[in-house]
Structure formats: C-alpha cells, structure tokens
Design a protein around this motif. Sequence first.
Motif, PDB file in Angstrom:
ATOM      1  N   ILE A  58       0.857  -1.186   0.000  1.00 16.75           N
ATOM      2  CA  ILE A  58       0.000   0.000   0.000  1.00 16.75           C
ATOM      3  C   ILE A  58       0.889   1.232   0.000  1.00 16.75           C
ATOM      4  CG2 ILE A  58      -1.748   1.306   1.260  1.00 16.75           C
ATOM      5  CD1 ILE A  58      -2.745  -1.306   2.432  1.00 16.75           C
ATOM      6  N   LYS A  59       0.701   2.060  -1.001  1.00 17.61           N
ATOM      7  CA  LYS A  59       1.480   3.284  -1.107  1.00 17.61           C
ATOM      8  C   LYS A  59       0.740   4.412  -0.400  1.00 17.61           C
ATOM      9  CE  LYS A  59       3.661   6.414  -4.413  1.00 17.61           C
ATOM     10  NZ  LYS A  59       3.844   6.736  -5.856  1.00 17.61           N
ATOM     11  N   LEU A  60       1.367   4.962   0.616  1.00 10.19           N
ATOM     12  CA  LEU A  60       0.745   6.052   1.354  1.00 10.19           C
ATOM     13  C   LEU A  60       0.751   7.327   0.529  1.00 10.19           C
ATOM     14  CD1 LEU A  60       2.249   5.451   4.908  1.00 10.19           C
ATOM     15  CD2 LEU A  60      -0.062   4.920   4.121  1.00 10.19           C
ATOM     16  N   PRO A  61      -0.266   8.173   0.702  1.00 10.57           N
ATOM     17  CA  PRO A  61      -0.350   9.413  -0.082  1.00 10.57           C
ATOM     18  C   PRO A  61       0.844  10.328   0.184  1.00 10.57           C
ATOM     19  CG  PRO A  61      -2.421   8.955   1.040  1.00 10.57           C
ATOM     20  CD  PRO A  61      -1.414   8.007   1.608  1.00 10.57           C
TER      21      PRO A  61
ATOM     22  N   SER B 275      -7.448  14.744  -2.786  1.00  9.94           N
ATOM     23  CA  SER B 275      -7.280  13.380  -2.290  1.00  9.94           C
ATOM     24  C   SER B 275      -8.560  12.571  -2.494  1.00  9.94           C
ATOM     25  CB  SER B 275      -6.920  13.394  -0.805  1.00  9.94           C
ATOM     26  OG  SER B 275      -5.692  14.066  -0.585  1.00  9.94           O
ATOM     27  N   SER B 276      -8.383  11.306  -2.893  1.00  8.34           N
ATOM     28  CA  SER B 276      -9.534  10.415  -3.021  1.00  8.34           C
ATOM     29  C   SER B 276      -9.996   9.970  -1.645  1.00  8.34           C
ATOM     30  CB  SER B 276      -9.149   9.193  -3.862  1.00  8.34           C
ATOM     31  OG  SER B 276      -8.162   8.427  -3.172  1.00  8.34           O
ATOM     32  N   ALA B 277     -11.131   9.288  -1.613  1.00  7.85           N
ATOM     33  CA  ALA B 277     -11.638   8.772  -0.330  1.00  7.85           C
ATOM     34  C   ALA B 277     -10.636   7.800   0.282  1.00  7.85           C
ATOM     35  CB  ALA B 277     -12.989   8.099  -0.534  1.00  7.85           C
ATOM     36  N   LEU B 278     -10.022   6.940  -0.573  1.00 12.77           N
ATOM     37  CA  LEU B 278      -9.020   5.998  -0.074  1.00 12.77           C
ATOM     38  C   LEU B 278      -7.799   6.731   0.460  1.00 12.77           C
ATOM     39  CD1 LEU B 278      -7.988   3.142   0.356  1.00 12.77           C
ATOM     40  CD2 LEU B 278      -7.162   3.144  -2.024  1.00 12.77           C
ATOM     41  N   ASP B 279      -7.381   7.780  -0.244  1.00  8.36           N
ATOM     42  CA  ASP B 279      -6.236   8.572   0.223  1.00  8.36           C
ATOM     43  C   ASP B 279      -6.519   9.178   1.598  1.00  8.36           C
ATOM     44  OD1 ASP B 279      -4.699   8.041  -1.995  1.00  8.36           O
ATOM     45  OD2 ASP B 279      -5.288   9.870  -3.065  1.00  8.36           O
ATOM     46  N   CYS B 280      -7.738   9.656   1.786  1.00  8.77           N
ATOM     47  CA  CYS B 280      -8.097  10.261   3.077  1.00  8.77           C
ATOM     48  C   CYS B 280      -8.038   9.231   4.196  1.00  8.77           C
ATOM     49  CB  CYS B 280      -9.491  10.872   2.992  1.00  8.77           C
ATOM     50  SG  CYS B 280      -9.600  12.337   1.936  1.00  8.77           S
TER      51      CYS B 280
ATOM     52  N   LEU C  66      -6.222   6.395   4.165  1.00  8.75           N
ATOM     53  CA  LEU C  66      -4.825   6.013   4.365  1.00  8.75           C
ATOM     54  C   LEU C  66      -4.045   7.102   5.090  1.00  8.75           C
ATOM     55  CD1 LEU C  66      -3.984   4.341   0.921  1.00  8.75           C
ATOM     56  CD2 LEU C  66      -4.401   3.207   3.114  1.00  8.75           C
ATOM     57  N   SER C  67      -4.398   8.371   4.816  1.00  2.00           N
ATOM     58  CA  SER C  67      -3.657   9.471   5.424  1.00  2.00           C
ATOM     59  C   SER C  67      -3.833   9.532   6.932  1.00  2.00           C
ATOM     60  CB  SER C  67      -4.091  10.806   4.807  1.00  2.00           C
ATOM     61  OG  SER C  67      -5.412  11.155   5.192  1.00  2.00           O
ATOM     62  N   SER C  68      -4.905   8.893   7.439  1.00  5.71           N
ATOM     63  CA  SER C  68      -5.111   8.879   8.888  1.00  5.71           C
ATOM     64  C   SER C  68      -4.141   7.939   9.595  1.00  5.71           C
ATOM     65  CB  SER C  68      -6.552   8.489   9.219  1.00  5.71           C
ATOM     66  OG  SER C  68      -6.835   7.163   8.810  1.00  5.71           O
ATOM     67  N   PHE C  69      -3.404   7.128   8.785  1.00  8.42           N
ATOM     68  CA  PHE C  69      -2.422   6.205   9.356  1.00  8.42           C
ATOM     69  C   PHE C  69      -0.991   6.602   9.001  1.00  8.42           C
ATOM     70  CE2 PHE C  69      -6.370   3.836   8.866  1.00  8.42           C
ATOM     71  CZ  PHE C  69      -6.531   3.308  10.140  1.00  8.42           C
ATOM     72  N   GLN C  70      -0.818   7.811   8.483  1.00 10.75           N
ATOM     73  CA  GLN C  70       0.514   8.349   8.261  1.00 10.75           C
ATOM     74  C   GLN C  70       0.594   9.701   8.956  1.00 10.75           C
ATOM     75  OE1 GLN C  70      -0.297  10.422   3.896  1.00 10.75           O
ATOM     76  NE2 GLN C  70       1.708   9.620   4.334  1.00 10.75           N
ATOM     77  N   MET C  71       1.807  10.143   9.253  1.00  6.31           N
ATOM     78  CA  MET C  71       1.939  11.395   9.974  1.00  6.31           C
ATOM     79  C   MET C  71       1.862  12.573   9.005  1.00  6.31           C
ATOM     80  SD  MET C  71       2.016  12.876  12.790  1.00  6.31           S
ATOM     81  CE  MET C  71       2.294  11.520  13.926  1.00  6.31           C
ATOM     82  N   ASN C  72       0.802  13.368   9.145  1.00  6.09           N
ATOM     83  CA  ASN C  72       0.665  14.633   8.427  1.00  6.09           C
ATOM     84  C   ASN C  72       0.036  15.626   9.391  1.00  6.09           C
ATOM     85  OD1 ASN C  72      -2.369  14.488   8.075  1.00  6.09           O
ATOM     86  ND2 ASN C  72      -1.781  12.651   6.935  1.00  6.09           N
ATOM     87  N   ASN C  73      -0.240  16.844   8.914  1.00  8.67           N
ATOM     88  CA  ASN C  73      -0.731  17.843   9.859  1.00  8.67           C
ATOM     89  C   ASN C  73      -2.208  17.673  10.223  1.00  8.67           C
ATOM     90  OD1 ASN C  73      -2.107  18.982   7.631  1.00  8.67           O
ATOM     91  ND2 ASN C  73      -0.430  20.406   7.211  1.00  8.67           N
ATOM     92  N   GLU C  74      -2.856  16.629   9.680  1.00  7.93           N
ATOM     93  CA  GLU C  74      -4.248  16.356  10.021  1.00  7.93           C
ATOM     94  C   GLU C  74      -4.417  15.062  10.826  1.00  7.93           C
ATOM     95  OE1 GLU C  74      -6.863  18.097   9.564  1.00  7.93           O
ATOM     96  OE2 GLU C  74      -6.304  19.619   8.105  1.00  7.93           O
TER      97      GLU C  74
END
Length: 306
Positions: free
Chosen positions: A4-7, A33-38, A40-48
């Motif tokens: 799985i490639k993180l956004p 961002s697509s729904a899947l990107d959103c 996946l992004s909850s499991f990577q470190m970003n400002n959200e």
Amino acid sequence: MLTIKLPQIFRIHQVPRIFWEDGIISGYRHPKSSALDCILSSFQMNNETINIWTHFLPTWGLLLALFQGSTGTGTVENHVESLPLTACVCLFIGCAFTYGAYTMPDRWVNGPLHHYFVPVAAFNSFVCTSLSCYSRFLELECPPLSKILRTVAFVYPFIFDNIPLFYRLFFCFGEDCPWNDAIAGYSYHLFFALLTGFLFASHLPERLAPGRFDYIGHSHQLFHICAVVGTHFQLEAVLCDLHLRRDWLSTHAPASTFTHTFATLSTALLGNLVLIAFFTVTLFRSSVSTTILQSTLSEVERHKDK
C-alpha cells in the motif's frame, strides 16, 4: 505481496492558498485526495492525523458514556425524560435539547424561553451552517472577514444555547435556583469552551514558531482536546442535573415526547443537508473558484512529478 502506497504530503507553497494554515509549513495532504487517500492518510503522519484521531476516538467514548448515563444501567429503559439525551446520541446535534430539558432554571420552566428554546436553537443551526459555508467563498479575497464569519458561526449558537447556564451561574440565587453539584461541572465546561475558542482564533502556538508544530501540538489539535475535556464536564453536569432534578422536572416541566424531539431533529438535519448541498453546488458552479483551484493545483501536480 500486497503493498500500500501512502499518499504524498506537501509543503505550504505546493498547495492552493485557500488550504494554507497560519504557522503550518509542511504536512499538507493533496487538495484532491480520493476517499481511499483520506483513509490512508489517517495512518501516516501529516498535519491532520492527530486532528482525525482526536475527533474519532473521543466521540465514541463520550457517546458510550452518554448512553450509559442517560439509561442509568447501560440498558435501554423507557425513560421519557431521557429522550433529549437519546436524540443527541442518534444524530449528534448540539446541547440545546439537553439544556432545555435539564438545565433550565426553575423560574424559567414553562416560560416563553423554555417553550421556544429548542426551535430557536434548531434555526440557529441553519445560521451556523450558512455562515460557515459562505465564509469559504471569501477565503481568498477577504481572509479576515472569512475568519470572522466562521468564528461567529460557532460563537453565536454557543452563546444562545448557554443562556440558561449563564443565568444559573451568574444571576440565579435563592430557593428557586437549582444550585447543585452540577454547577462545578458546568463551570469547568465553560472554562474549556473559552479556551477552545481562544485557540481556534489565535492559532497559537504555531503562529509564534512557524514549522515547529506542523505535526504535533498546533492549535487545531489543542482545541480538539480542550473541546473533548469540556464536553466531558458538560456531560457529567447534565447527567447530574438529570438525576438530581428528575422528580422536580417530572412534576413541573412539560414532558418530552418522541414525536416532538425527533421531528425537530429531523427538520434540523434535513435543513442543514439542503444548505450544504446548495453551497456545494454553488461552489462547483463558481467560475472564479474553479479557475483559482485549477491554476494552483497545476503547481501541486508539477511538484508531485518531481
């Protein structure tokens, strides 16, 4: 092997200006961002990331506590006076129902404000949604006015909903004033509510040290935490009022009915969905907004390809 490639995440100059946050330099997600990107992004470190989890986890914890406290034993009981609490569990709408049912000062019960409190609060939800949505159209042309409208959208219904509480805390003294153990909880709730508003409006601490709090410790995360703590004290206070004032309210206050409670909630929910749909369609049909987004998104794509 499934991979799985993180956004990809971006810096502030790589995203449209409308998405810029004061003092936040990096960690931005792609504006489209697509729904899947959103997800996946909850499991990577970003400002959200922490914003998402400080919404998601406390919501279910508070709902569980609300459900258990309103039924008394954790099982569903046919308590008519618990309908406003049950309504909040079902549709997550405001505190007006609970305040109108359990927090109203004794001398105001069955008065004009008591009778119209919930309908006016439902109307205020339309004002809140309209101002909040409309403020986004001003984000680029007039950022200060956009910020003011968005702040008013939350401050105005908060002040109205808390009128019974303000009166009990500051003006209600004597035999017909319900000064009980719930007052301490309401006081803590108001303190954290004011702190939440301050953090939302001030953008501290990231404004003092841009880039230092991009991922952990910026104001959006802090006001989420303050809001959760404040809601905890609010819930404890409301449940205290429910249990301590149940006998008196059952005798003097009009009984909540399933039909009235859920009719009001359904109207508020449907009306707000219509408003959101209207502003969404208006946004997509706005040639100015489309031009701005397309021109700035091209910059994002160029950076993404590098």
